[in-house]
Design a protein around this motif. Structure first.
Motif, short mmCIF file in Angstrom:
data_model
loop_
_atom_site.label_atom_id
_atom_site.label_comp_id
_atom_site.label_asym_id
_atom_site.label_seq_id
_atom_site.Cartn_x
_atom_site.Cartn_y
_atom_site.Cartn_z
N ALA A 101 0.80 -1.22 -0.01
CA ALA A 101 -0.04 0.07 0.17
C ALA A 101 0.85 1.12 0.09
O ALA A 101 0.79 2.32 -0.84
CB ALA A 101 -1.01 0.13 1.13
N ILE A 102 1.90 1.21 0.75
CA ILE A 102 2.80 2.41 0.70
C ILE A 102 3.57 2.73 -0.50
O ILE A 102 3.69 3.70 -0.91
CB ILE A 102 3.98 2.36 1.92
CG1 ILE A 102 3.27 2.28 3.32
CG2 ILE A 102 4.84 3.40 1.91
CD1 ILE A 102 4.34 1.89 4.48
N ALA A 103 3.75 1.70 -1.19
CA ALA A 103 4.67 1.69 -2.44
C ALA A 103 3.85 2.28 -3.79
O ALA A 103 4.28 2.72 -4.37
CB ALA A 103 5.16 0.16 -2.81
N HIS A 104 2.43 2.03 -3.36
CA HIS A 104 1.46 2.39 -4.16
C HIS A 104 0.68 3.63 -3.98
O HIS A 104 -0.06 4.10 -4.68
CB HIS A 104 0.46 1.40 -4.67
CG HIS A 104 1.03 0.14 -5.28
ND1 HIS A 104 1.87 -0.87 -5.02
CD2 HIS A 104 1.06 -0.15 -6.76
CE1 HIS A 104 2.44 -1.72 -5.96
NE2 HIS A 104 1.77 -1.26 -7.02
N ALA A 105 1.03 4.03 -2.86
CA ALA A 105 0.30 5.67 -2.51
C ALA A 105 1.01 6.64 -3.11
O ALA A 105 2.10 6.56 -3.72
CB ALA A 105 0.67 5.67 -1.11
N TYR A 182 9.02 -2.47 1.29
CA TYR A 182 8.89 -1.37 0.62
C TYR A 182 9.88 -1.01 -0.26
O TYR A 182 9.68 -0.57 -1.63
CB TYR A 182 8.62 -0.30 1.47
CG TYR A 182 8.66 1.23 0.79
CD1 TYR A 182 7.77 1.73 0.18
CD2 TYR A 182 9.72 1.89 0.99
CE1 TYR A 182 7.72 2.87 -0.53
CE2 TYR A 182 10.03 3.33 0.36
CZ TYR A 182 8.81 3.75 -0.28
OH TYR A 182 9.00 4.92 -0.84
N ALA A 183 11.32 -1.09 -0.05
CA ALA A 183 12.31 -0.65 -0.78
C ALA A 183 12.13 -1.52 -2.16
O ALA A 183 12.75 -1.14 -3.15
CB ALA A 183 13.68 -0.76 -0.31
N LYS A 187 10.22 -0.18 -6.40
CA LYS A 187 11.34 -0.51 -7.53
C LYS A 187 10.49 -1.23 -8.80
O LYS A 187 11.01 -1.36 -10.09
CB LYS A 187 12.47 -0.86 -7.37
CG LYS A 187 13.36 -0.11 -6.37
CD LYS A 187 14.67 -1.02 -6.17
CE LYS A 187 15.45 0.11 -5.15
NZ LYS A 187 16.63 -0.66 -4.83
N HIS A 188 9.32 -1.83 -8.56
CA HIS A 188 8.73 -2.65 -9.56
C HIS A 188 8.28 -1.91 -10.69
O HIS A 188 7.82 -0.93 -10.64
CB HIS A 188 7.71 -3.67 -9.10
CG HIS A 188 8.13 -4.57 -8.15
ND1 HIS A 188 7.31 -5.41 -7.62
CD2 HIS A 188 9.25 -4.95 -7.58
CE1 HIS A 188 8.10 -6.34 -6.83
NE2 HIS A 188 9.19 -5.97 -6.95
N ASP A 189 8.16 -2.42 -12.03
CA ASP A 189 7.84 -1.74 -13.01
C ASP A 189 6.31 -2.01 -13.38
O ASP A 189 5.92 -3.03 -13.52
CB ASP A 189 8.56 -2.36 -14.29
CG ASP A 189 8.11 -1.51 -15.66
OD1 ASP A 189 7.13 -0.44 -15.56
OD2 ASP A 189 8.60 -1.88 -16.73
N ASN A 190 5.54 -1.13 -13.10
CA ASN A 190 3.97 -1.28 -13.02
C ASN A 190 3.51 -1.59 -14.46
O ASN A 190 2.28 -1.98 -14.58
CB ASN A 190 3.18 -0.14 -12.46
CG ASN A 190 3.60 0.13 -10.97
OD1 ASN A 190 3.68 -0.98 -10.30
ND2 ASN A 190 3.65 1.59 -10.48
#
Length: 295
Positions: A101-105, A182-183, A187-190
């Motif tokens: 959730a934090i990574a996509h906020a 989170y780190a 970095k993932h490619d959406n």
């Protein structure tokens, strides 16, 4: 100063730190683990004894044999591994959705959420564990609320149970799971998920086949950061746990400070270290394979 000398200096400072504060204490503890206990100061016999002007080493392997024959140490080791494994699994179940959730906020909310994750570190670890005593005891906040709502008629035995130990460890070490995840997730490619959706993949299928495999390194790193300190945890089980089941950290402390059996205590510490080195080596092997696959 040329570049090579600068690199050696940069690499030499942490290497010197490890030598002074890890390798040297490890060698001292390793040496004591082969000694015999003595009612003296220090409370162990020297490994080298001089006979006729010649040194004769005297190694005592009985300390390690004693650990594998006494049920107290075997039970403490197994209980510590069980508590650490269950706590790590719970941290993963709770931490992965939070990290996702934090990574996509959005950028603003992301900083606020990360601050909320780090904020407990600004408070003393001991005070945070003590706070759980006030929540879990018989006349604590949780039991009082449940009795006020009429859900229970007598206090639930929450404190000094395995449940309290799991709660304390998960609460204390959850940030160590969230931050590496989170780190990694950030970095993932959406666009890969967008491509999977265009091809008709269900979101759950895309998550299981794209996001989850890519986050394996973060899962392993977070699990190690939780599992390794949880095995030797001392404060949480002492304050929240049962008195009839000790974790190995408490046994180690009792051997050093109450029984003053430094050789046995050193043997306990060495076995804990060896048990924790294995998952670290597996993680390094996994990371090496990941780097080789990316080349």
């Amino acid at each position: 100063m040329d570049n090579h000398a600068g690199r050696r200096l940069v690499a030499g400072i942490p290497l010197l730190w490890l030598l002074l504060f890890f390798l040297v204490p490890f060698i001292i503890v390793f040496k004591i683990s082969f000694s015999e206990v003595r009612l003296a100061m220090p409370p162990y016999a020297p490994l080298l004894q001089w006979l006729h002007g010649l040194p004769h080493p005297k190694l005592n392997f009985g300390n390690y044999a004693f650990l594998f024959t006494d049920r107290l140490y075997i039970s403490s080791y197994l209980y510590s591994l069980k508590v650490a494994a269950v706590s790590t699994f719970c941290c993963l179940l709770i931490g992965y959705p939070m990290a996702y959730a934090i990574a996509h906020a959005g950028p603003t909310w992301r900083n606020v959420l990360l601050m909320m994750i780090v904020l407990p570190f600004w408070t003393s670890f001991l005070l945070r564990v003590y706070a759980w005593i006030g929540l879990l005891k018989n006349n604590g906040v949780i039991n009082n609320i449940l009795m006020y709502l009429g859900l229970i008629h007598e206090p639930l035995p929450l404190l000094q149970t395995d449940f309290a130990v799991y709660i304390g460890i998960v609460y204390s070490y959850l940030p160590f799971m969230i931050l590496p995840l989170y780190a990694n997730l950030e970095k993932h490619d959406n666009t890969l998920l967008e491509a999977a959706a265009d091809l008709g993949a269900h979101p759950v299928t895309a998550f299981l086949r794209i996001t989850l495999p890519q986050s394996a390194a973060g899962i392993v790193a977070g699990s190690l950061l939780v599992f390794i300190p949880a095995v030797g945890e001392y404060v949480v089980p002492s304050l929240l746990g049962r008195s009839d089941q000790l974790m190995i950290g408490r046994v180690l402390s009792d051997e050093f400070f109450e029984n003053r059996d430094w050789p046995v205590a050193s043997a306990v510490a060495i076995l804990i270290l060896l048990a924790l080195v294995i998952p670290i080596m597996l993680f390094q092997h996994y990371q090496r394979r990941e780097l080789e696959a990316q080349k």
